[in-house]
Design an enzyme around this catalytic site. Structure first.
Site, PDB file in Angstrom:
ATOM      1  N   ARG A  15      -5.288  22.798  51.515  1.00 24.12           N
ATOM      2  CA  ARG A  15      -4.722  21.456  51.739  1.00 24.12           C
ATOM      3  C   ARG A  15      -5.733  20.450  52.279  1.00 24.12           C
ATOM      4  O   ARG A  15      -5.466  19.265  52.357  1.00 24.12           O
ATOM      5  CB  ARG A  15      -3.517  21.558  52.683  1.00 24.12           C
ATOM      6  CG  ARG A  15      -2.258  22.022  51.964  1.00 24.12           C
ATOM      7  CD  ARG A  15      -1.139  22.297  52.931  1.00 24.12           C
ATOM      8  NE  ARG A  15      -1.309  23.587  53.594  1.00 24.12           N
ATOM      9  CZ  ARG A  15      -0.586  24.002  54.627  1.00 24.12           C
ATOM     10  NH1 ARG A  15       0.341  23.220  55.141  1.00 24.12           N
ATOM     11  NH2 ARG A  15      -0.796  25.190  55.174  1.00 24.12           N
ATOM     12  N   ASP A 104      -9.179  27.845  62.962  1.00 24.24           N
ATOM     13  CA  ASP A 104      -8.672  26.499  62.655  1.00 24.24           C
ATOM     14  C   ASP A 104      -7.731  25.988  63.750  1.00 24.24           C
ATOM     15  O   ASP A 104      -6.934  25.092  63.521  1.00 24.24           O
ATOM     16  CB  ASP A 104      -7.979  26.480  61.282  1.00 24.24           C
ATOM     17  CG  ASP A 104      -6.826  27.476  61.182  1.00 24.24           C
ATOM     18  OD1 ASP A 104      -6.572  28.192  62.165  1.00 24.24           O
ATOM     19  OD2 ASP A 104      -6.194  27.524  60.109  1.00 24.24           O
TER      20      ASP A 104
HETATM   21  C1  UD1 Z   1       0.581  33.149  61.476  1.00 28.27           C
HETATM   22  C2  UD1 Z   1       1.507  34.128  62.178  1.00 28.27           C
HETATM   23  C3  UD1 Z   1       2.738  33.396  62.702  1.00 28.27           C
HETATM   24  C4  UD1 Z   1       2.333  32.254  63.597  1.00 28.27           C
HETATM   25  C5  UD1 Z   1       1.358  31.336  62.877  1.00 28.27           C
HETATM   26  C6  UD1 Z   1       0.809  30.319  63.829  1.00 28.27           C
HETATM   27  C7  UD1 Z   1       1.196  36.284  61.068  1.00 28.27           C
HETATM   28  C8  UD1 Z   1       1.745  37.229  60.081  1.00 28.27           C
HETATM   29  N1  UD1 Z   1       1.883  35.168  61.248  1.00 28.27           N
HETATM   30  O1  UD1 Z   1       1.299  32.683  60.336  1.00 28.27           O
HETATM   31  O2  UD1 Z   1       3.565  34.296  63.425  1.00 28.27           O
HETATM   32  O3  UD1 Z   1       3.474  31.534  64.017  1.00 28.27           O
HETATM   33  O4  UD1 Z   1       0.234  32.104  62.361  1.00 28.27           O
HETATM   34  O5  UD1 Z   1       0.048  29.394  63.113  1.00 28.27           O
HETATM   35  O6  UD1 Z   1       0.188  36.569  61.704  1.00 28.27           O
HETATM   36  N2  UD1 Z   1      -6.352  34.430  57.921  1.00 28.27           N
HETATM   37  C9  UD1 Z   1      -7.408  35.199  57.529  1.00 28.27           C
HETATM   38  N3  UD1 Z   1      -7.228  36.155  56.587  1.00 28.27           N
HETATM   39  C10 UD1 Z   1      -6.017  36.397  56.019  1.00 28.27           C
HETATM   40  C11 UD1 Z   1      -4.926  35.600  56.439  1.00 28.27           C
HETATM   41  C12 UD1 Z   1      -5.120  34.647  57.385  1.00 28.27           C
HETATM   42  O7  UD1 Z   1      -8.540  35.016  58.001  1.00 28.27           O
HETATM   43  O8  UD1 Z   1      -5.938  37.293  55.177  1.00 28.27           O
HETATM   44  C13 UD1 Z   1      -6.569  33.379  58.915  1.00 28.27           C
HETATM   45  C14 UD1 Z   1      -6.320  32.002  58.336  1.00 28.27           C
HETATM   46  O9  UD1 Z   1      -7.523  31.434  57.864  1.00 28.27           O
HETATM   47  C15 UD1 Z   1      -5.773  31.242  59.514  1.00 28.27           C
HETATM   48  C16 UD1 Z   1      -5.084  32.313  60.357  1.00 28.27           C
HETATM   49  O10 UD1 Z   1      -5.616  33.540  59.936  1.00 28.27           O
HETATM   50  O11 UD1 Z   1      -6.776  30.681  60.311  1.00 28.27           O
HETATM   51  C17 UD1 Z   1      -3.579  32.289  60.215  1.00 28.27           C
HETATM   52  O12 UD1 Z   1      -3.229  32.542  58.879  1.00 28.27           O
HETATM   53  P1  UD1 Z   1      -1.998  31.847  58.188  1.00 28.27           P
HETATM   54  O13 UD1 Z   1      -1.839  32.406  56.833  1.00 28.27           O
HETATM   55  O14 UD1 Z   1      -2.097  30.382  58.332  1.00 28.27           O
HETATM   56  O15 UD1 Z   1      -0.821  32.382  59.115  1.00 28.27           O
HETATM   57  P2  UD1 Z   1       0.647  31.859  59.105  1.00 28.27           P
HETATM   58  O16 UD1 Z   1       1.305  32.338  57.849  1.00 28.27           O
HETATM   59  O17 UD1 Z   1       0.680  30.455  59.436  1.00 28.27           O
END
Ligand code: UD1
Ligand code: CA
Length: 455
Positions: A15, A104
């Site tokens: 985004r 982030d």
């Molecule tokens: C996650 C949490 C959620 C919380 C929210 C807060 C989980 C399953 N859920 O959800 O409970 O309320 O954050 O913002 O943990 N990332 C990686 N590798 C991956 C996936 C994610 O490095 O495979 C990093 C992303 O770049 C990001 C962070 O982890 O910085 C969070 O990932 P994101 O997919 O945004 O989590 P949410 O689904 O928002």
């Protein structure tokens, strides 16, 4: 408490609509990831190892932050937060705590991280949670009737009753080092998003009787993530306000704390006054009593005590002495050094110029590649012609010299001590000490001159 910090930074950030990986986007002139690394370093001192999980734009991230003492871990496919932590887990043996933070979420404070690590204490699973007026999109904290945490349910997996819960998971948590490997090993991806959720370890802890505790951030903005440029801009404003408040605590008068931007480190003495819309970049140091007018841009510079910088002045990679008077609308380019009480007036540009004590360049001049002594007066419109189209040459003006207005000093050339250059001269050879150098056509007055008449 020995701590492994795991920073999740593999996400794409689609985004942002950018070729730059999301965590490299800046807040206050520093990448978001640098802010997070900085908070972790500050929170845990030498007692930590920092692991950064990267994926999208991994090479770019590693390269930009190559000066950082961190362990880079690559997550080839982004299969969820649990999967991301698994990638770092093999390097996390031995420590009491694994602290998971997001690359982030740049405003997180070191004090908040410390309190979370204390809450974990190597034996509890500690979650950083926050009450949100609008919790949609976040994982919800599910507690039992006694208030004990039971699980985190992701928004996409939540029932209508669970969706009404306002206590949300910030994602930041501290995991007991001794339990981490086993919990991660038991994660699966049987959920609405087909991802390995780190949050599923909460239910595992509950089941085996490991206490799940929570801590709160000092403010909501600390746990705000950035997914788009609006959120980036909001945090930029918050950070600027935080920095402005610190400057005022440090004794600076800001005519409007909402209209200053510090993109780097600004160090200030007492009684500094900064008018509106000034931008400071890199490392800038302002001595006691420095006054800065509106709309100035100052980058990597040291400004001595008592100096006044008038509005719309630009200063870069320069050192300014004490009691100088600069601007309005002056431009000090890299390599400018002003000794104390020097004066640089409007529409004057300097570059690689050393200007001695009390010397004045007041109007409409260019002084480049120049060594100017003390008490020199450079008249309006004077230009150092430092460039022949191929090479740069130096102009030297000794103490007490006076350069008449609209002179061109064709370098390499020198003007001796107390020498005078007549106005309008094009000086191509040295003017010896105490001499007057005049280099222009002599004036001729023609009597009874007939003005041309229209045909
Ligand atoms: C996650 C949490 C959620 C919380 C929210 C807060 C989980 C399953 N859920 O959800 O409970 O309320 O954050 O913002 O943990 N990332 C990686 N590798 C991956 C996936 C994610 O490095 O495979 C990093 C992303 O770049 C990001 C962070 O982890 O910085 C969070 O990932 P994101 O997919 O945004 O989590 P949410 O689904 O928002
Ligand atoms: Ca997700």
């Amino acid at each position: 408490m020995t701590t492994n910090v795991i920073i999740l930074a593999a996400g794409q950030g689609s985004r942002m609509k950018s070729s730059l990986p999301k965590v490299l986007h800046p807040i206050g002139g520093r990448s978001m990831l640098e802010h997070v690394i900085g908070a972790a370093e500050q929170a845990l001192g030498d007692q930590n190892n920092i692991h950064v999980v990267i994926g999208h734009g991994a090479d770019q991230v590693r390269e930009r932050l190559s000066h950082k003492q961190v362990n880079w871990v690559e997550q080839i496919e982004q299969l969820g937060t649990g999967h991301a932590v698994m990638q770092a887990a093999p390097a996390c043996t031995g420590a009491n705590v694994a602290l998971v933070v997001y690359g982030d979420v740049p405003m997180i404070r070191s004090s908040t991280l410390q309190s979370l690590v204390s809450a974990c204490d190597g034996k509890n699973l500690a979650l950083l949670t926050v009450d949100l007026a609008n919790p949609s999109g976040y994982g919800r904290i599910v507690r039992d009737t006694q208030g004990a945490i039971q699980a985190i349910v992701e928004d996409k997996d939540a029932s209508p009753e669970q969706k009404a819960i306002t206590e949300t998971n910030t994602g930041i948590m501290a995991i007991p080092g001794s339990r981490m490997a086993e919990w991660l090993g038991n994660l699966n991806n049987n959920n609405a998003q087909g991802e390995y959720y780190l949050t599923d370890i909460v239910a595992m802890a509950v089941e085996e009787g490991t206490p799940v505790v929570s801590a709160r951030p000092g403010s909501e903005m600390e746990v705000q993530g950035v997914n788009n440029r609006m959120q980036q801009a909001q945090l930029e404003r918050q950070l600027q306000l935080r920095q402005a408040e610190q400057l005022m605590v440090d004794g600076v008068t800001l005519l409007d704390p909402a209209r200053i931007d510090v993109r780097g480190k600004l160090t200030t003495g007492n009684d500094v006054v900064i008018d509106i819309n000034c931008v400071f970049e890199g490392e800038v140091e302002l001595g006691d009593g420095v006054q800065i007018g509106a709309n100035c841009h100052i980058k990597n510079a040291v400004i001595g005590a008592g100096t006044i910088i008038k509005s719309s002045t630009i200063i870069e990679d320069s050192a300014v002495g004490e009691g100088c008077d600069i601007g309005p609308v002056a431009r000090l380019r890299p390599g400018t050094r002003l000794e104390s009480k020097a004066k640089i007036g409007n529409f004057v540009e300097t570059k690689k110029a050393h200007i001695g004590e009390g010397s004045k360049v007041n109007h409409l001049s260019y002084i480049g590649d120049a060594e100017v002594g003390e008490g020199v007066n450079v008249g309006a419109g004077t230009i150092t012609c430092n460039y022949d189209g191929a090479n740069k040459f130096k102009t030297t003006i000794a103490d007490g010299a006076f350069i008449g207005s609209n002179s061109a000093l064709v370098a390499p050339v020198s003007v001796g001590k107390d020498a005078v250059v007549g106005a309008g001269s094009t000086v191509t050879s040295d003017v010896p000490e105490g001499h007057l150098g005049v280099a222009r056509g002599r004036q001729r007055n023609i009597p009874s001159w007939q003005k041309p008449v229209k045909k």
